[in-house]
Design an enzyme around this catalytic site. Structure first.
Site, PDB file in Angstrom:
ATOM      1  N   GLU A  51       0.801  -1.249   0.000  1.00  0.00           N
ATOM      2  CA  GLU A  51       0.000   0.000   0.000  1.00  0.00           C
ATOM      3  C   GLU A  51       0.824   1.286   0.000  1.00  0.00           C
ATOM      4  O   GLU A  51       0.590   2.177   0.817  1.00  0.00           O
ATOM      5  CB  GLU A  51      -0.961  -0.006   1.200  1.00  0.00           C
ATOM      6  CG  GLU A  51      -1.905  -1.183   1.201  1.00  0.00           C
ATOM      7  CD  GLU A  51      -2.885  -1.169   2.375  1.00  0.00           C
ATOM      8  OE1 GLU A  51      -2.755  -0.317   3.264  1.00  0.00           O
ATOM      9  OE2 GLU A  51      -3.800  -2.016   2.379  1.00  0.00           O
ATOM     10  N   ASN A 102       2.120  -5.242  -3.157  1.00  0.00           N
ATOM     11  CA  ASN A 102       0.708  -5.542  -2.891  1.00  0.00           C
ATOM     12  C   ASN A 102      -0.060  -4.245  -2.616  1.00  0.00           C
ATOM     13  O   ASN A 102       0.423  -3.374  -1.887  1.00  0.00           O
ATOM     14  CB  ASN A 102       0.643  -6.447  -1.641  1.00  0.00           C
ATOM     15  CG  ASN A 102      -0.715  -7.039  -1.371  1.00  0.00           C
ATOM     16  OD1 ASN A 102      -1.310  -7.662  -2.255  1.00  0.00           O
ATOM     17  ND2 ASN A 102      -1.220  -6.867  -0.157  1.00  0.00           N
ATOM     18  N   HIS A 140     -10.385  -5.914  -2.375  1.00  0.00           N
ATOM     19  CA  HIS A 140     -11.460  -5.682  -1.403  1.00  0.00           C
ATOM     20  C   HIS A 140     -12.592  -4.966  -2.144  1.00  0.00           C
ATOM     21  O   HIS A 140     -12.443  -3.817  -2.556  1.00  0.00           O
ATOM     22  CB  HIS A 140     -10.955  -4.826  -0.242  1.00  0.00           C
ATOM     23  CG  HIS A 140      -9.903  -5.499   0.581  1.00  0.00           C
ATOM     24  ND1 HIS A 140     -10.163  -6.630   1.326  1.00  0.00           N
ATOM     25  CD2 HIS A 140      -8.598  -5.222   0.773  1.00  0.00           C
ATOM     26  CE1 HIS A 140      -9.060  -7.008   1.949  1.00  0.00           C
ATOM     27  NE2 HIS A 140      -8.094  -6.167   1.627  1.00  0.00           N
ATOM     28  N   GLU A 182      -6.228 -10.624  -1.193  1.00  0.00           N
ATOM     29  CA  GLU A 182      -7.057 -10.358  -0.003  1.00  0.00           C
ATOM     30  C   GLU A 182      -8.531 -10.274  -0.380  1.00  0.00           C
ATOM     31  O   GLU A 182      -9.281  -9.462   0.159  1.00  0.00           O
ATOM     32  CB  GLU A 182      -6.623  -9.054   0.682  1.00  0.00           C
ATOM     33  CG  GLU A 182      -5.155  -9.033   1.048  1.00  0.00           C
ATOM     34  CD  GLU A 182      -4.726  -7.782   1.812  1.00  0.00           C
ATOM     35  OE1 GLU A 182      -5.597  -7.045   2.321  1.00  0.00           O
ATOM     36  OE2 GLU A 182      -3.507  -7.541   1.902  1.00  0.00           O
ATOM     37  N   ASP A 187     -12.259 -10.106  -0.804  1.00  0.00           N
ATOM     38  CA  ASP A 187     -13.548 -10.182  -0.104  1.00  0.00           C
ATOM     39  C   ASP A 187     -14.508  -9.225  -0.793  1.00  0.00           C
ATOM     40  O   ASP A 187     -14.083  -8.248  -1.423  1.00  0.00           O
ATOM     41  CB  ASP A 187     -13.451  -9.965   1.419  1.00  0.00           C
ATOM     42  CG  ASP A 187     -12.758  -8.697   1.863  1.00  0.00           C
ATOM     43  OD1 ASP A 187     -12.494  -7.814   1.025  1.00  0.00           O
ATOM     44  OD2 ASP A 187     -12.489  -8.570   3.076  1.00  0.00           O
TER      45      ASP A 187
HETATM   46  C1  XIL Z   1      -6.369  -6.049   8.442  1.00  0.00           C
HETATM   47  C2  XIL Z   1      -6.752  -7.204   9.365  1.00  0.00           C
HETATM   48  O1  XIL Z   1      -7.714  -7.998   8.712  1.00  0.00           O
HETATM   49  C3  XIL Z   1      -7.303  -6.664  10.667  1.00  0.00           C
HETATM   50  O2  XIL Z   1      -7.476  -7.732  11.604  1.00  0.00           O
HETATM   51  C4  XIL Z   1      -6.344  -5.634  11.266  1.00  0.00           C
HETATM   52  O3  XIL Z   1      -6.952  -5.047  12.407  1.00  0.00           O
HETATM   53  C5  XIL Z   1      -6.010  -4.548  10.256  1.00  0.00           C
HETATM   54  O4  XIL Z   1      -5.494  -5.153   9.090  1.00  0.00           O
HETATM   55  N1  XIL Z   1      -5.048  -4.500   3.772  1.00  0.00           N
HETATM   56  C6  XIL Z   1      -4.063  -5.342   4.227  1.00  0.00           C
HETATM   57  C7  XIL Z   1      -4.323  -6.196   5.413  1.00  0.00           C
HETATM   58  O5  XIL Z   1      -3.008  -5.454   3.596  1.00  0.00           O
HETATM   59  O6  XIL Z   1      -3.158  -6.429   6.174  1.00  0.00           O
HETATM   60  C8  XIL Z   1      -5.400  -5.632   6.280  1.00  0.00           C
HETATM   61  O7  XIL Z   1      -5.704  -6.574   7.312  1.00  0.00           O
HETATM   62  C9  XIL Z   1      -6.632  -5.296   5.473  1.00  0.00           C
HETATM   63  C10 XIL Z   1      -6.318  -4.264   4.419  1.00  0.00           C
END
Ligand code: XIL
Length: 298
Positions: free
Chosen positions: A127, A168, A204, A232, A234
């Site tokens: 990020e 990422n 996401h 990731e 969802d």
């Molecule tokens: C999130 C986790 O799911 C949570 O439990 C934590 O509180 C915060 O981080 N992008 C990412 C992940 O790269 O590491 C993040 O995970 C979600 C967004």
């Protein structure tokens, strides 16, 4: 095949889930994870705050628990994440100049050395870009300048030359200013021989999001000579619209030969970091419509 992992494996891919170690003692959680998935990533346990709570003092207990659990079940492990602006330990936040540089490099070396041979890929940097394609003005960017991402990848490569090294990010679900800035960075790295092997697309989403250029975006990165991974996934929502969005993402990965696998960001809606039920299993570990769509698309 009848599970996500086995279906993905038929085309040489993996299907993984983000895991919280403290949930592994819940039998439905552990059974669903072990049955349906063939890869895991630590949801939090390998981040900087967890692995180096004090300068130079590493704590690998949480990450090791997940690695051991996965290896006992023949599952692969992704590494997430070596360097990120968030979830840094407090002692890092105030560092300046070469103190921050040395802390970053020492952290990468310590963690990547420890997990050498255990993780098949690392999210080396997470990020680092804004929506408009500019660099995020994190402490890393402000203190170390544009070269910090390259420095991080070189350190990771030195520490674990066998792992796939990924950049990422989120909001890269199509051809846009942010994904194009990352594309340009990856092209530059490949041109100059900076070690990078893969790009992670967090993905996401919300049900119904426009994915008109999603596959085309994966493909243009693959054409640079890097693997692409859905890291990731969802999708907030429910029913057929949620299922259709999951299906579109899965189809895109399957259509791009360098898309090596998909990870969903959790096993069950019950423990998702989001409150809009974005995963493939509901609160009672029942398969959702989205599960069936993904399984059929693999
Ligand atoms: C999130 C986790 O799911 C949570 O439990 C934590 O509180 C915060 O981080 N992008 C990412 C992940 O790269 O590491 C993040 O995970 C979600 C967004």
């Amino acid at each position: 095949a009848t599970t996500l992992g086995a279906s993905a494996a038929e085309s040489g891919r993996y299907f993984g889930a983000a895991v919280a170690g403290n949930r592994l003692s819940e039998s439905a959680y552990a059974n669903t994870l072990a049955t349906e998935f063939n890869s895991v990533v630590a949801e939090n346990a390998m981040k900087w705050d967890a692995t180096e709570p004090n300068p130079g003092q590493f704590n690998f207990s949480g990450g090791d628990q997940i690695v051991t659990w996965a290896q006992q079940r023949g599952m692969k492990v992704r590494g997430h994440t070596l360097v990120w602006h968030a979830q840094q330990p407090g002692w890092v936040e105030g560092l300046t100049g070469n103190n921050l540089r040395n802390a970053m490099l020492n952290h990468i070396t310590g963690v990547a050395n420890h997990y050498e041979g255990d993780v098949f890929a690392w999210d080396v940097v997470n990020e680092a870009f804004e929506w408009d394609g500019s660099r995020r003005q994190s402490n890393l960017q402000q203190q170390l300048g544009n070269g910090w991402i390259e420095e991080a990848f070189r350190a990771a490569d030195a520490a674990d030359p066998g792992a796939r090294l990924c950049y990422n990010d989120y909001g890269t679900d199509g051809i846009n200013s942010k994904s194009t800035a990352i594309y340009n960075m990856v092209a530059d790295f490949k041109n100059r021989g900076v070690p990078i092997d893969c790009v992670g697309f967090q993905t996401h989403l919300s049900a119904g999001d426009n994915l008109g250029t999603y596959q085309q975006n994966l493909q243009r990165f693959a054409a640079l000579g890097v693997d692409v991974e859905i890291t990731e996934l969802d999708v907030g929502g429910s029913g057929s619209s949620q299922a259709a969005t999951f299906e579109t993402v899965t189809n895109a990965c399957m259509a791009v030969s360098r898309c090596t696998g998909i990870t969903v960001w959790g096993v069950t809606d019950k423990y998702s970091w989001r409150d809009d039920d974005p995963l493939l299993f509901d609160d009672n570990y029942q398969k959702k419509q989205a599960y069936t769509s993904v399984l059929n698309a693999l």
